[in-house]
Design a protein around this motif. Structure first.
Motif, PDB file in Angstrom:
ATOM      1  N   UNK A  55       0.618  -1.164   0.047  1.00  0.00           N
ATOM      2  CA  UNK A  55      -0.136  -0.227   0.182  1.00  0.00           C
ATOM      3  C   UNK A  55       0.786   1.370  -0.080  1.00  0.00           C
ATOM      4  N   UNK A  56       1.936   1.486   0.748  1.00  0.00           N
ATOM      5  CA  UNK A  56       2.669   2.647   0.842  1.00  0.00           C
ATOM      6  C   UNK A  56       4.231   2.309   1.340  1.00  0.00           C
ATOM      7  N   UNK A  57       5.062   2.680   0.597  1.00  0.00           N
ATOM      8  CA  UNK A  57       6.435   2.296   0.993  1.00  0.00           C
ATOM      9  C   UNK A  57       7.095   3.691   1.432  1.00  0.00           C
ATOM     10  N   UNK A  58       6.415   4.715   1.719  1.00  0.00           N
ATOM     11  CA  UNK A  58       7.148   5.959   2.099  1.00  0.00           C
ATOM     12  C   UNK A  58       7.949   6.570   1.108  1.00  0.00           C
ATOM     13  N   UNK A  59       8.005   6.325  -0.161  1.00  0.00           N
ATOM     14  CA  UNK A  59       8.951   7.027  -1.170  1.00  0.00           C
ATOM     15  C   UNK A  59       8.274   7.794  -2.131  1.00  0.00           C
ATOM     16  N   UNK A  60       7.315   8.370  -1.474  1.00  0.00           N
ATOM     17  CA  UNK A  60       6.185   9.023  -2.229  1.00  0.00           C
ATOM     18  C   UNK A  60       7.084  10.366  -3.252  1.00  0.00           C
ATOM     19  N   UNK A  61       7.996  10.763  -2.680  1.00  0.00           N
ATOM     20  CA  UNK A  61       8.806  11.792  -3.424  1.00  0.00           C
ATOM     21  C   UNK A  61       9.457  11.200  -4.466  1.00  0.00           C
ATOM     22  N   UNK A  62       9.685   9.945  -4.665  1.00  0.00           N
ATOM     23  CA  UNK A  62      10.567   9.289  -5.678  1.00  0.00           C
ATOM     24  C   UNK A  62       9.816   7.830  -5.965  1.00  0.00           C
ATOM     25  N   UNK A  63       8.767   7.904  -6.705  1.00  0.00           N
ATOM     26  CA  UNK A  63       7.985   6.924  -7.151  1.00  0.00           C
ATOM     27  C   UNK A  63       8.758   6.513  -8.465  1.00  0.00           C
ATOM     28  N   UNK A  64       8.398   5.174  -8.968  1.00  0.00           N
ATOM     29  CA  UNK A  64       7.939   4.144  -8.140  1.00  0.00           C
ATOM     30  C   UNK A  64       9.098   3.573  -7.295  1.00  0.00           C
ATOM     31  N   UNK A  65       8.758   2.997  -6.086  1.00  0.00           N
ATOM     32  CA  UNK A  65       9.530   2.464  -5.201  1.00  0.00           C
ATOM     33  C   UNK A  65       9.513   0.933  -5.215  1.00  0.00           C
ATOM     34  N   UNK A  66      10.699   0.118  -5.067  1.00  0.00           N
ATOM     35  CA  UNK A  66      10.786  -1.219  -5.285  1.00  0.00           C
ATOM     36  C   UNK A  66      11.934  -1.817  -4.145  1.00  0.00           C
ATOM     37  N   UNK A  67      11.386  -2.678  -3.252  1.00  0.00           N
ATOM     38  CA  UNK A  67      12.241  -3.160  -2.262  1.00  0.00           C
ATOM     39  C   UNK A  67      12.360  -4.686  -2.428  1.00  0.00           C
ATOM     40  N   UNK A  68      13.808  -5.148  -2.034  1.00  0.00           N
ATOM     41  CA  UNK A  68      14.063  -6.500  -2.111  1.00  0.00           C
ATOM     42  C   UNK A  68      14.388  -6.529  -0.589  1.00  0.00           C
ATOM     43  N   UNK A  69      14.110  -8.034  -0.319  1.00  0.00           N
ATOM     44  CA  UNK A  69      14.196  -8.376   0.926  1.00  0.00           C
ATOM     45  C   UNK A  69      14.274  -9.877   1.150  1.00  0.00           C
ATOM     46  N   UNK A  70      15.154 -10.236   2.107  1.00  0.00           N
ATOM     47  CA  UNK A  70      15.170 -11.858   2.384  1.00  0.00           C
ATOM     48  C   UNK A  70      15.972 -11.825   3.748  1.00  0.00           C
ATOM     49  N   UNK A  71      15.571 -13.102   4.373  1.00  0.00           N
ATOM     50  CA  UNK A  71      15.852 -13.399   5.757  1.00  0.00           C
ATOM     51  C   UNK A  71      17.379 -13.317   5.723  1.00  0.00           C
ATOM     52  N   UNK A  72      17.925 -12.669   6.963  1.00  0.00           N
ATOM     53  CA  UNK A  72      19.295 -12.682   7.063  1.00  0.00           C
ATOM     54  C   UNK A  72      20.179 -11.703   6.066  1.00  0.00           C
ATOM     55  N   UNK A  73      19.547 -10.894   5.273  1.00  0.00           N
ATOM     56  CA  UNK A  73      20.031 -10.167   4.427  1.00  0.00           C
ATOM     57  C   UNK A  73      19.745  -8.596   4.291  1.00  0.00           C
ATOM     58  N   UNK A  74      20.502  -7.756   3.759  1.00  0.00           N
ATOM     59  CA  UNK A  74      20.336  -6.414   3.850  1.00  0.00           C
ATOM     60  C   UNK A  74      19.133  -6.153   2.978  1.00  0.00           C
ATOM     61  N   UNK A  75      18.312  -5.085   3.340  1.00  0.00           N
ATOM     62  CA  UNK A  75      16.848  -4.890   2.370  1.00  0.00           C
ATOM     63  C   UNK A  75      17.382  -3.478   1.747  1.00  0.00           C
ATOM     64  N   UNK A  76      16.913  -3.584   0.490  1.00  0.00           N
ATOM     65  CA  UNK A  76      17.304  -2.346  -0.352  1.00  0.00           C
ATOM     66  C   UNK A  76      15.883  -1.745  -0.850  1.00  0.00           C
ATOM     67  N   UNK A  77      15.809  -0.547  -0.668  1.00  0.00           N
ATOM     68  CA  UNK A  77      14.840   0.140  -1.328  1.00  0.00           C
ATOM     69  C   UNK A  77      15.256   1.152  -2.359  1.00  0.00           C
TER      70      UNK A  77
END
Length: 137
Positions: A55-77
């Motif tokens: 619903x919202x990833x708080x990147x409204x000023x720089x859309x579109x936003x995409x996140x990469x996530x995995x357990x025990x790994x750094x998350x990227x936005x």
């Protein structure tokens, strides 16, 4: 088995724009096109990544936003993602991210099209036994 539960990695795309209070058409299109691109990239990648909208990833000023996530790994936005122009770069980053045990990458290692688009790199939230407090006796 449910693919979302089997996948070790997750890609999340912002699909709702709080500025206009309705679904974000560019985000929904990006999610759809990214799903196709990951699927076409081969089974090793497509079986290991789940894709979903948020619903919202708080990147409204720089859309579109995409996140990469995995357990025990750094998350990227990432922000300022353009559907057609950045799909290949996102798939390339997915391969790089998948191959890194801790998920960490330097900007120089990421696809050139993602240069300057990293909004955040969040360290993995790992709880280590050596950092836990021992119970009081």
């Amino acid at each position: 088995m449910d693919k979302a539960k089997a996948a070790a990695h997750r890609i999340t795309v912002c699909t709702n724009c709080r500025h206009v209070g309705r679904p974000c058409r560019p985000g929904l299109d990006l999610l759809k096109h990214l799903q196709v691109a990951i699927s076409q990239a081969g089974r090793v990648l497509s079986d290991d990544f789940s894709l979903e909208g948020s619903v919202c990833m708080a990147g409204c000023e720089r859309p579109c936003t995409v996140a990469f996530q995995a357990t025990a790994k750094a998350t990227y936005l990432f922000g300022d993602i353009e559907d057609a122009a950045d799909i290949g770069a996102l798939v390339s980053f997915a391969r790089l991210y998948q191959d890194r045990p801790d998920g960490l990458t330097r900007e120089s290692e990421r696809p050139r099209a993602l240069g300057g688009k990293t909004l955040a790199r969040i360290p993995a939230a790992i709880v280590s036994a050596e950092y836990q407090l021992s119970p009081l006796q």
